[in-house]
Design an enzyme around this catalytic site. Sequence first.
Site, mmCIF file in Angstrom:
data_model
loop_
_atom_site.group_PDB
_atom_site.id
_atom_site.type_symbol
_atom_site.label_atom_id
_atom_site.label_comp_id
_atom_site.label_asym_id
_atom_site.label_seq_id
_atom_site.Cartn_x
_atom_site.Cartn_y
_atom_site.Cartn_z
ATOM 1 N N GLU A 169 -6.788 8.156 6.916
ATOM 2 C CA GLU A 169 -5.838 8.511 7.928
ATOM 3 C C GLU A 169 -5.821 9.580 9.284
ATOM 4 O O GLU A 169 -6.147 10.432 8.511
ATOM 5 C CB GLU A 169 -4.824 7.910 8.035
ATOM 6 C CG GLU A 169 -3.552 7.957 9.081
ATOM 7 C CD GLU A 169 -2.063 6.866 8.563
ATOM 8 O OE1 GLU A 169 -2.411 6.933 7.217
ATOM 9 O OE2 GLU A 169 -2.036 6.739 9.407
ATOM 10 N N ASN B 36 -2.193 -3.340 10.127
ATOM 11 C CA ASN B 36 -1.558 -2.930 8.874
ATOM 12 C C ASN B 36 -0.227 -3.048 9.556
ATOM 13 O O ASN B 36 0.363 -2.060 10.299
ATOM 14 C CB ASN B 36 -2.257 -1.298 9.051
ATOM 15 C CG ASN B 36 -1.212 -0.538 7.816
ATOM 16 O OD1 ASN B 36 -1.531 -0.134 7.243
ATOM 17 N ND2 ASN B 36 -0.330 0.445 8.670
ATOM 18 N N GLU B 37 0.587 -2.178 8.017
ATOM 19 C CA GLU B 37 1.991 -2.563 7.580
ATOM 20 C C GLU B 37 2.420 -3.782 9.352
ATOM 21 O O GLU B 37 3.014 -3.254 9.676
ATOM 22 C CB GLU B 37 2.538 -1.674 7.461
ATOM 23 C CG GLU B 37 1.922 -1.040 6.263
ATOM 24 C CD GLU B 37 2.693 0.323 5.662
ATOM 25 O OE1 GLU B 37 3.874 1.000 6.436
ATOM 26 O OE2 GLU B 37 1.833 0.708 4.889
ATOM 27 N N TYR C 245 3.562 2.113 -2.817
ATOM 28 C CA TYR C 245 3.374 3.230 -2.890
ATOM 29 C C TYR C 245 4.852 3.382 -4.240
ATOM 30 O O TYR C 245 5.361 2.452 -4.471
ATOM 31 C CB TYR C 245 4.190 4.205 -2.451
ATOM 32 C CG TYR C 245 3.541 4.112 -0.624
ATOM 33 C CD1 TYR C 245 2.291 5.122 -0.874
ATOM 34 C CD2 TYR C 245 2.634 3.660 0.088
ATOM 35 C CE1 TYR C 245 1.334 5.651 0.154
ATOM 36 C CE2 TYR C 245 2.118 3.912 0.881
ATOM 37 C CZ TYR C 245 1.409 4.850 1.075
ATOM 38 O OH TYR C 245 0.212 4.275 1.732
ATOM 39 N N GLU D 266 -3.478 0.668 0.395
ATOM 40 C CA GLU D 266 -3.151 1.492 0.096
ATOM 41 C C GLU D 266 -1.753 1.110 -1.508
ATOM 42 O O GLU D 266 -0.734 0.446 -1.337
ATOM 43 C CB GLU D 266 -1.848 1.744 1.110
ATOM 44 C CG GLU D 266 -2.575 1.681 2.708
ATOM 45 C CD GLU D 266 -0.895 2.459 3.773
ATOM 46 O OE1 GLU D 266 -0.494 3.397 3.087
ATOM 47 O OE2 GLU D 266 -2.274 2.203 4.617
ATOM 48 N N GLN E 101 -3.348 9.078 0.189
ATOM 49 C CA GLN E 101 -4.555 9.126 0.806
ATOM 50 C C GLN E 101 -5.717 10.436 0.076
ATOM 51 O O GLN E 101 -5.238 11.580 -0.045
ATOM 52 C CB GLN E 101 -4.890 9.923 2.407
ATOM 53 C CG GLN E 101 -3.472 8.844 3.016
ATOM 54 C CD GLN E 101 -3.596 8.657 4.681
ATOM 55 O OE1 GLN E 101 -4.393 9.485 5.359
ATOM 56 N NE2 GLN E 101 -2.399 7.817 5.020
HETATM 57 O O1 AHR Z 1 -0.371 6.405 3.755
HETATM 58 C C1 AHR Z 1 0.650 6.713 5.218
HETATM 59 C C2 AHR Z 1 1.278 5.323 5.858
HETATM 60 O O2 AHR Z 1 2.180 5.035 4.820
HETATM 61 C C3 AHR Z 1 0.107 4.842 6.369
HETATM 62 O O3 AHR Z 1 0.355 5.420 7.695
HETATM 63 C C4 AHR Z 1 1.202 3.658 6.946
HETATM 64 O O4 AHR Z 1 0.567 2.297 6.802
HETATM 65 C C5 AHR Z 1 1.869 3.047 4.682
HETATM 66 O O5 AHR Z 1 3.193 3.476 5.491
#
Ligand code: AHR
Length: 536
Positions: free
Chosen positions: A52, A206-207, A280, A334, A384
């Site tokens: 990103e 995205n999100e 996450y 992600e 990432q």
């Molecule tokens: O990976 C960092 C951020 O985490 C991304 O931009 C977003 O999609 C997520 O909240």
Amino acid sequence: MNRRSFLRASACASVGVITGSRAAFAADSEIVITAREDGPEINPNLYGHFIEHLGGVIYDGIWVGRDSKIENIDGIRKEFVDDMKRIAAPNIRWPGGCFADGYHWRDGIGDATKRPRTYNYWQASMPPGYDHTETNQVGIHEFMHLCRLTGAEPYLAANMASGSPREFHDWVMYCNAPAGTVSLAGERAANGDPDPFGVRFWGVGNESWGCGGDMTAQEYSTLYRRFVTQFPAYPPKPFLVAVGPRGHSKDLDIGWTNGFFESMQEGHRSRVDGLSVHYYTDFRNTAEKVTTFDASGWYDVIREGARIETVIEQHWAAMGKYDPSRHTRLVVDEWGVWYPKGEEISPAYLLSQPLTLRDALHTAVTLDIFNRHSEKLAMANVAQTINCLHSLFLAQGDRFARTPVFYVFDMYRNHMGARLAQMQIHCEELRVPSRSGGSATMPGLSGSASIRDKELTVTITNPSLDSPVTAQIRFTNRNLTEGQGSLLTNSEMTAGNSLDHPDIVRSVAFPVSVAGKGARISIPPRAVVSLQLRIA
Ligand code: AHR
């Protein structure tokens, strides 16, 4: 020791005793593997990437510029390209993340010296005195060049929040329309790429429940339909990924998945090929540190990471109510550990984390889960790849380092495209200390196995900080003729690689003794092993 044997697919359990903060002694184990030539394929795309326009990911991490003294290929850091090839990176998701929903693709084409300087979503998170103005030096042509150099397939995320269906469709045409058709194909050719890019994977936003528009699932589903209904039908057939849940929410965000599919059911016909889920291992609001921690921190992170299995299972079950023919697959685009701020490799490299052996074990456990659930998943993307959260690489100026996470991807690469084999692990569960007070239990070993031609790949993680495990591997099908392996471990649980010390944690050869249908190994504590076993 109170010993109790369990049988679970690819993760084993038993009871141990806890002495102070020491983990229990794991016992010897048996691992039984049965392989079928027609077992499900482990989709190579489960080993995918995400980059990103955020902090030091693109600029400096990957893009050093054509005039840089750092070794590069047309501006792209060469060491990065070489290592992405080494791990056979199957795909790369770009340009975000949150950045994607503010990105206008036209800003990144044409003469690089005339490209506009634009606002970057992440500006607001920069420390005082640091700037995140987007220079647009990396646009679609540079990204596609990176994909061609590494052999990775592009996965583009479209701007739904500040973009329009028209802007999205124009981007699709610019990428995929054959030469000599629409004007956008001519413009692409004038910018150096006469042949279509052939982009197959398209993320529609995205999100969207957060930085991508702060929508409800119902609002998103309405917008999704507007974005995809008139999708320009140039080859290849697109794989459309809808925004899915925030999997790391306490309730796993099942409400989003239900809400989205319910409102897609009401007589609509838009196709959804993939449902994105973000997971996450979220320690942002804790006192956990990236590089200094105790046994509780070690086990808590690995255990919390393994919760991704529940996230996959529960969203998959929810999707089945609306999609009994199972057209839609999950796309974990992600995933990774997210620690609190404060240990960035440089103040402007937002979200960068200097990872340790703990994160390598977290990676191994996660990839084994992906392998075991490969029938449900179309893709996964580590968040990432460089200079960010769960990165394989750190880079700054002319310095470049592989993190312990890189070595796990390297050790697991033979699973990609192989056939999943059944694996049963019989061993003892670990009782481990936890920050939440008291103790918790977790599998004493976890892993996965796959077969390709005459080669069996077996990956196993021993999370115990104290106890080695002797494992007798039994292959039920045929004899094994030879075996070799690699091992990732360190005497210090907090060991990691930095730009100054890039080689502290790295994989080494690991001995395997093979006899008949079996192989015997001794797995050290806090270790990941990968075995290649040749079948007669
Ligand atoms: O990976 C960092 C951020 O985490 C991304 O931009 C977003 O999609 C997520 O909240």
